[in-house]
Design a protein around this motif. Structure first.
Motif, PDB file in Angstrom:
ATOM      1  N   PRO A 239      42.667  47.118  24.179  1.00 14.67           N
ATOM      2  CA  PRO A 239      43.389  48.380  24.408  1.00 14.67           C
ATOM      3  C   PRO A 239      42.521  49.488  24.996  1.00 14.67           C
ATOM      4  CG  PRO A 239      43.489  47.701  22.075  1.00 14.67           C
ATOM      5  CD  PRO A 239      42.689  46.678  22.791  1.00 14.67           C
ATOM      6  N   PHE A 240      41.209  49.394  24.844  1.00 14.20           N
ATOM      7  CA  PHE A 240      40.310  50.450  25.347  1.00 14.20           C
ATOM      8  C   PHE A 240      40.077  50.350  26.856  1.00 14.20           C
ATOM      9  CE2 PHE A 240      37.780  46.770  24.164  1.00 14.20           C
ATOM     10  CZ  PHE A 240      36.965  46.601  25.259  1.00 14.20           C
ATOM     11  N   LEU A 241      40.491  49.206  27.431  1.00 13.30           N
ATOM     12  CA  LEU A 241      40.079  48.884  28.798  1.00 13.30           C
ATOM     13  C   LEU A 241      40.521  49.929  29.837  1.00 13.30           C
ATOM     14  CD1 LEU A 241      38.415  46.557  29.793  1.00 13.30           C
ATOM     15  CD2 LEU A 241      40.489  45.345  30.390  1.00 13.30           C
ATOM     16  N   LYS A 242      41.736  50.398  29.705  1.00 13.01           N
ATOM     17  CA  LYS A 242      42.270  51.366  30.694  1.00 13.01           C
ATOM     18  C   LYS A 242      41.414  52.631  30.711  1.00 13.01           C
ATOM     19  CE  LYS A 242      46.501  51.493  32.865  1.00 13.01           C
ATOM     20  NZ  LYS A 242      47.469  50.396  32.780  1.00 13.01           N
ATOM     21  N   ASP A 243      41.153  53.188  29.519  1.00  7.08           N
ATOM     22  CA  ASP A 243      40.377  54.437  29.450  1.00  7.08           C
ATOM     23  C   ASP A 243      38.930  54.226  29.902  1.00  7.08           C
ATOM     24  OD1 ASP A 243      42.534  55.702  28.484  1.00  7.08           O
ATOM     25  OD2 ASP A 243      41.891  55.729  26.376  1.00  7.08           O
ATOM     26  N   MET A 244      38.431  53.040  29.652  1.00  3.43           N
ATOM     27  CA  MET A 244      37.015  52.799  29.960  1.00  3.43           C
ATOM     28  C   MET A 244      36.807  52.311  31.398  1.00  3.43           C
ATOM     29  SD  MET A 244      35.248  53.767  27.402  1.00  3.43           S
ATOM     30  CE  MET A 244      33.641  53.081  27.770  1.00  3.43           C
ATOM     31  N   TYR A 245      37.891  52.128  32.136  1.00  8.57           N
ATOM     32  CA  TYR A 245      37.745  51.590  33.494  1.00  8.57           C
ATOM     33  C   TYR A 245      36.760  52.394  34.356  1.00  8.57           C
ATOM     34  CZ  TYR A 245      38.884  49.379  37.929  1.00  8.57           C
ATOM     35  OH  TYR A 245      38.794  48.718  39.133  1.00  8.57           O
ATOM     36  N   PRO A 246      36.843  53.753  34.338  1.00  7.98           N
ATOM     37  CA  PRO A 246      35.871  54.496  35.152  1.00  7.98           C
ATOM     38  C   PRO A 246      34.423  54.175  34.763  1.00  7.98           C
ATOM     39  CG  PRO A 246      37.598  55.964  34.338  1.00  7.98           C
ATOM     40  CD  PRO A 246      37.813  54.640  33.669  1.00  7.98           C
ATOM     41  N   ALA A 247      34.159  54.060  33.457  1.00 12.70           N
ATOM     42  CA  ALA A 247      32.786  53.738  33.027  1.00 12.70           C
ATOM     43  C   ALA A 247      32.402  52.329  33.485  1.00 12.70           C
ATOM     44  CB  ALA A 247      32.672  53.845  31.506  1.00 12.70           C
ATOM     45  N   ILE A 248      33.382  51.434  33.498  1.00 19.02           N
ATOM     46  CA  ILE A 248      33.096  50.046  33.894  1.00 19.02           C
ATOM     47  C   ILE A 248      32.774  49.958  35.384  1.00 19.02           C
ATOM     48  CG2 ILE A 248      34.117  47.737  34.127  1.00 19.02           C
ATOM     49  CD1 ILE A 248      35.725  48.447  31.508  1.00 19.02           C
ATOM     50  N   ILE A 249      33.618  50.612  36.216  1.00 18.73           N
ATOM     51  CA  ILE A 249      33.318  50.460  37.655  1.00 18.73           C
ATOM     52  C   ILE A 249      32.097  51.275  38.086  1.00 18.73           C
ATOM     53  CG2 ILE A 249      35.483  49.582  38.648  1.00 18.73           C
ATOM     54  CD1 ILE A 249      36.051  52.421  39.488  1.00 18.73           C
ATOM     55  N   HIS A 250      31.747  52.297  37.314  1.00 16.79           N
ATOM     56  CA  HIS A 250      30.536  53.051  37.673  1.00 16.79           C
ATOM     57  C   HIS A 250      29.312  52.593  36.895  1.00 16.79           C
ATOM     58  CE1 HIS A 250      33.665  56.101  39.013  1.00 16.79           C
ATOM     59  NE2 HIS A 250      33.093  55.609  40.090  1.00 16.79           N
ATOM     60  N   ALA A 251      29.451  51.497  36.155  1.00 12.84           N
ATOM     61  CA  ALA A 251      28.297  51.000  35.392  1.00 12.84           C
ATOM     62  C   ALA A 251      27.125  50.851  36.364  1.00 12.84           C
ATOM     63  CB  ALA A 251      28.629  49.676  34.733  1.00 12.84           C
ATOM     64  N   TYR A 252      25.957  51.248  35.922  1.00 14.12           N
ATOM     65  CA  TYR A 252      24.815  51.414  36.821  1.00 14.12           C
ATOM     66  C   TYR A 252      23.870  50.211  36.720  1.00 14.12           C
ATOM     67  CZ  TYR A 252      21.951  54.577  39.610  1.00 14.12           C
ATOM     68  OH  TYR A 252      21.264  55.180  40.618  1.00 14.12           O
TER      69      TYR A 252
END
Ligand code: GLC
Length: 432
Positions: free
Chosen positions: A373-386
């Motif tokens: 369930p957290f995936l939608k909110d965390m998507y920006p952090a996932i695609i910008h993971a460094y």
């Protein structure tokens, strides 16, 4: 004489027909029709088979490819141990390892050593476009692609939703706020013996945690020309913050210097800690009553920043399938690698193990979203993971960082000394 010529021509014709028939499929399809195609066995070096997920995938692959048998070789969970075992096999040019899992930082190491098969001929640009750009980029070395990402990863802050609510606290946005909130709750709740932990033992997990702290204070490791820039005041602040959590703030247990991700999880899942730095794979375990006393009480948020002027950073993690240069069954190995990164395999791993997908489309997939369930909110952090530095010398650089960081943790060196010494050794490795 005539007969001999006829036989020779016939053989050439059969040979050419066999080669043509063999294109695009396994080596055994040139076998006569009335014979069963020869069985090709692949050895796949991978992770421990949690919940039998990998066996299930392999079963499905074998059903679809009855001429290929995949033997799963389960390597230890510890990333560094896996690296040693896989590198040893590759260095020995061991043809019995056909296909293997690789951490996101390994393709550059294996490709530069000439140990990995480039996969450009098997994957078009359009195929690669189906995956998250960061995951694809990690597999590129000198213009060629060496692995197929089957799972991405990003560091996240796990927190006790119930405790923050009870004590009227917000999810911390800075490390300072995290320390303050943890201390407050530790003071109020008897069962809470620690405030925070990550995987801070001496292994790759520590580098992943350190990179997040350093970036979140505005520091970095190498510039875009590959020069070491780690010795900065930002890195010192990051190191001071980490060491401070153990030695001054007392929110991180001293034992953290021996914690891999499983150990840090254990304290959090037992209900004795407020915050945990973990990968998404911790989610399914945290919600499994057999392992966790905090089912339904866990929230996930982006990691804190150095200050409100800085940004939050997640380290890009993830796993790829690579094909050994020394495999005698490359074509079949590639077939399996593609299957391992297929939608089917990724949905299964998302549902069972909360492994976050490397395929973009799966972030819209209902089964995947329901499992996490957290995936939608965390998507920006996932695609910008460094990403961690991409270098053939990555393992050496990471090792230096782990050793020096631990020296600061046990106060054998000040955080500043540890940073300066690490930078000096990194320059030596890179010949700067
Ligand atoms: C996770 C990440 C990987 C990272 C490792 C560290 O498996 O996916 O990229 O290096 O943890 O232990």
């Amino acid at each position: 004489m005539k007969m001999k010529k006829f036989v020779a021509i016939l053989m050439v014709v059969l040979l050419v027909a066999g080669v043509l028939a063999g294109c695009g499929s396994s080596q055994s399809s040139s076998a006569p029709q009335d014979e069963k195609p020869e069985l090709v066995e692949l050895n796949y070096y991978s992770h421990p088979d949690e919940k039998g997920v990998m066996s299930k995938m392999i079963e499905k692959f074998q059903e679809e490819n009855p001429n290929i048998k995949v033997n799963l070789i389960e390597l230890p969970a510890d990333t560094n141990k896996k690296l040693t075992m896989i590198s040893t096999a590759l260095q020995a040019e061991d043809s019995s390892m056909d296909v293997f899992d690789a951490d996101v930082i390994w393709p550059a190491i294996f490709a530069s050593a000439g140990w990995a098969e480039p996969l450009d001929n098997y994957m078009t640009e359009e195929d690669r476009d189906q995956f998250l750009p960061g995951a694809v980029f990690a597999n590129e070395y000198m213009g060629k692609y060496y692995g197929i990402p089957y799972r991405t990863d990003a560091g996240m802050l796990y927190y006790r939703k119930d405790l923050l609510e009870k004590h009227g606290r917000d999810v911390p946005e800075t490390w300072e706020e995290l320390v303050e909130t943890a201390q407050y709750i530790m003071g109020k709740e008897e069962s809470i013996t620690s405030g925070h932990a990550g995987s801070w033992k001496q292994y790759e997990g520590l580098t992943c945690n350190l990179t997040e702290f350093v970036w979140s204070f505005g520091g970095d490791f190498l510039d875009n020309k590959g020069n070491v820039i780690f010795d900065s005041k930002e890195s010192v602040s990051a190191m001071e913050t980490m060491s401070g959590m153990i030695n001054q703030d007392k929110i991180t247990p001293e034992g953290v210097i021996t914690f891999g991700s499983g150990d840090a999880r254990a304290v959090f899942f037992a209900g004795n800690m407020v915050f945990l730095r973990d990968w998404p794979s911790g989610w399914s375990k945290s919600q499994d009553a057999e392992n966790s006393k905090i089912v339904g009480k866990v929230g996930i948020a982006p990691l804190p920043k150095g200050s409100m002027e800085n940004e939050s950073y997640s380290t890009l993690g993830g796993w790829q399938v690579m094909v050994s240069k020394f495999s005698e069954h490359k074509e079949e190995a590639v077939k399996f690698a593609i299957f391992r990164a297929s939608e089917y395999s990724q949905i299964l791993a998302a549902e069972e193990l909360s492994h976050i997908p490397s395929r973009k489309a799966l972030y819209e997939n209902e089964e995947v979203l329901a499992a996490m369930p957290f995936l939608k909110d965390m998507y920006p952090a996932i695609i910008h993971a460094y990403p961690r530095p991409k270098s053939p010398y990555y393992a050496e650089l990471s090792n230096i960082l782990q050793i020096e960081t631990q020296r600061a943790f046990i106060q054998e060196k000040t955080p500043e000394e540890a940073v300066m010494d690490a930078a000096k050794q990194m320059r030596e490795v890179l010949g700067q």
